[in-house]
Design a protein around this motif. Structure first.
Motif, short mmCIF file in Angstrom:
data_model
loop_
_atom_site.label_atom_id
_atom_site.label_comp_id
_atom_site.label_asym_id
_atom_site.label_seq_id
_atom_site.Cartn_x
_atom_site.Cartn_y
_atom_site.Cartn_z
N UNK A 39 -5.97 35.94 23.19
CA UNK A 39 -5.52 35.81 21.80
C UNK A 39 -4.46 34.72 21.71
N UNK A 40 -4.43 34.03 20.59
CA UNK A 40 -3.46 32.96 20.38
C UNK A 40 -3.16 32.84 18.89
N UNK A 41 -2.07 32.14 18.61
CA UNK A 41 -1.62 31.91 17.23
C UNK A 41 -2.21 30.60 16.74
N UNK A 42 -2.97 30.68 15.64
CA UNK A 42 -3.57 29.50 15.03
C UNK A 42 -2.65 29.00 13.93
N UNK A 43 -2.13 27.78 14.11
CA UNK A 43 -1.15 27.24 13.17
C UNK A 43 -1.79 26.96 11.82
N UNK A 44 -3.00 26.43 11.81
CA UNK A 44 -3.64 26.06 10.54
C UNK A 44 -3.90 27.29 9.67
N UNK A 45 -4.41 28.34 10.28
CA UNK A 45 -4.72 29.55 9.52
C UNK A 45 -3.55 30.53 9.45
#
Length: 398
Positions: A263-269
């Motif tokens: 899992x990772x943090x999506x900056x755009x969304x």
């Protein structure tokens, strides 16, 4: 005629004082178990329980992992006729949904600035890990007995007192043993560093801010954007005594089988995304292997427990009896079944682990009664250490 009548013998009258063992066990359960544990000295037979086991013998145990679909980890453990099914579901908890997250982060940052020694830094990190696991409730066990597992539990009934007590015991042991590491449940985000080319794309106001912070560290600290919350659901599909050992063993096997997706943090969304590739998922790095062993104390005197409550100086009477050599006869039974649990009042719970070949007591509880002394506890620790070796072999094979 005379010979024929003489040859026909009348049937013998049945002995009215004899009872089948099954009826004797129901009418006089205490005497029935006592008769097995204390055979006549002339018979030269060892003490044996009504179920055919030795006092320190556990029931046959088996485990099978990965039995459930649509879970991150699962296991089925059978302890004699007691069977527990455990499934672990992982859900994402965003830090924006934690009301006190900003306050706790600023407090932890101030603590880290004040601490300079490496040993104290380790202590502060351990305290932060404990706070994340316990304060944020990242481990949520729940045990269900309303499955018709025993005659006393009706399906679809509300949680019983035993179910709530077992859930609390499992949660307490998860926190005490620190089995799950907080690092495995954190979802990090590393903010990118703005280089010269990226800095030119910002307006003048942002450029001034970049110039002001040029002397600061180039690498920005990583941020925790979310946590994994593990919902540990245990169902007892059959209950024939000692539910805690079976439930805890199923939790251990299920957590060893648990895999969390990448899992990772999506900056755009501005949201957490998870990978669908099973190969990128990772198992939990558990701390040790704490194994639970339960025991009960069966006394030859059925009224010993009541006498300890009624007589004010029961403890003094026990000391006097030991001085005169009149010690109360007792048997400590490992892994009691449902029949034996209804005949005892004193119980002992031991949770042990092994580190570099040495036995470590993780947790110890003794409830009801006063017959178990320090020497008995030493023997129970040795028995629990042998049980640890057996359970490790079973869990490694599942």
């Amino acid at each position: 005629m005379a010979s024929s009548s003489a040859s026909t013998a009348a049937p013998a009258a049945p002995n009215s004082l004899s009872l089948p063992p099954s009826q004797f066990a129901r009418l006089q359960p205490h005497a029935y178990l006592l008769a097995h544990l204390s055979p006549p000295s002339s018979s030269n037979q060892p003490s044996i329980r009504a179920n055919g086991r030795a006092p320190s013998q556990f029931r046959v145990t088996s485990a099978n992992a990965g039995s459930l679909t649509h879970t991150n980890g699962s296991a089925v453990v059978r302890l004699g006729d007691t069977t527990a099914v455990c499934g672990v579901r992982a859900e994402i908890l965003h830090t924006d949904d934690i009301a006190s997250w900003s306050v706790s982060q600023s407090t932890n940052a101030n603590k880290r600035r004040r601490i300079g020694e490496s040993e104290k830094e380790t202590e502060a990190k351990d305290e932060e890990d404990r706070a994340h696991i316990e304060d944020l409730n990242l481990l949520v066990p729940n045990i269900s007995l309303s499955t018709g597992c025993a005659p006393g539990f009706i399906p679809s009934a509300p949680p019983s007192a035993l179910a709530q007590s077992l859930s609390h015991q499992i949660l307490s042991l998860l926190h005490t043993s620190r089995l799950v590491q907080a690092e495995d449940l954190r979802i990090w985000y590393q903010p990118p560093n703005l280089g010269p080319e990226e800095a030119q794309q910002h307006n003048d106001e942002e450029q001034m801010d970049l110039d002001a912070g040029a002397n600061e560290e180039e690498t920005k600290p990583a941020e925790i954007k979310a946590f994994w919350v593990l919902y540990i659901d245990i169902m007892l599909i059959s209950l024939a005594g000692n539910p805690f050992d079976a439930a805890w063993a199923s939790v251990l096997a299920a957590l060893r089988d648990t895999k969390l997706p990448k899992a990772w943090w999506d900056v755009d969304n501005e949201s957490i995304l998870c990978s669908d590739d099973v190969k990128e998922s990772q198992k939990l790095s558990l701390r040790g292997l704490p194994i639970s062993s339960s025991f009960c104390v069966f006394e030859a005197d059925a009224a010993a427990g009541w006498r300890a409550v009624v007589i004010p100086d029961a403890e003094e009477q026990k000391v006097q009896d030991s001085k005169h050599g009149s010690q109360q006869q007792k048997w400590i039974l490992a892994d009691p079944d449902g029949y034996e649990e209804g005949l005892v009042q004193e119980r002992v719970y031991l949770v042990v682990d092994k580190e570099e070949g040495k036995t470590v007591i993780v947790k110890m509880e003794k409830l009801g009664g006063w017959t178990v002394d320090s020497e008995d506890l030493r023997q129970l620790v040795d028995i629990s250490a042998q049980r640890w070796d057996e359970m490790k072999r079973i869990l490694d094979q599942c």
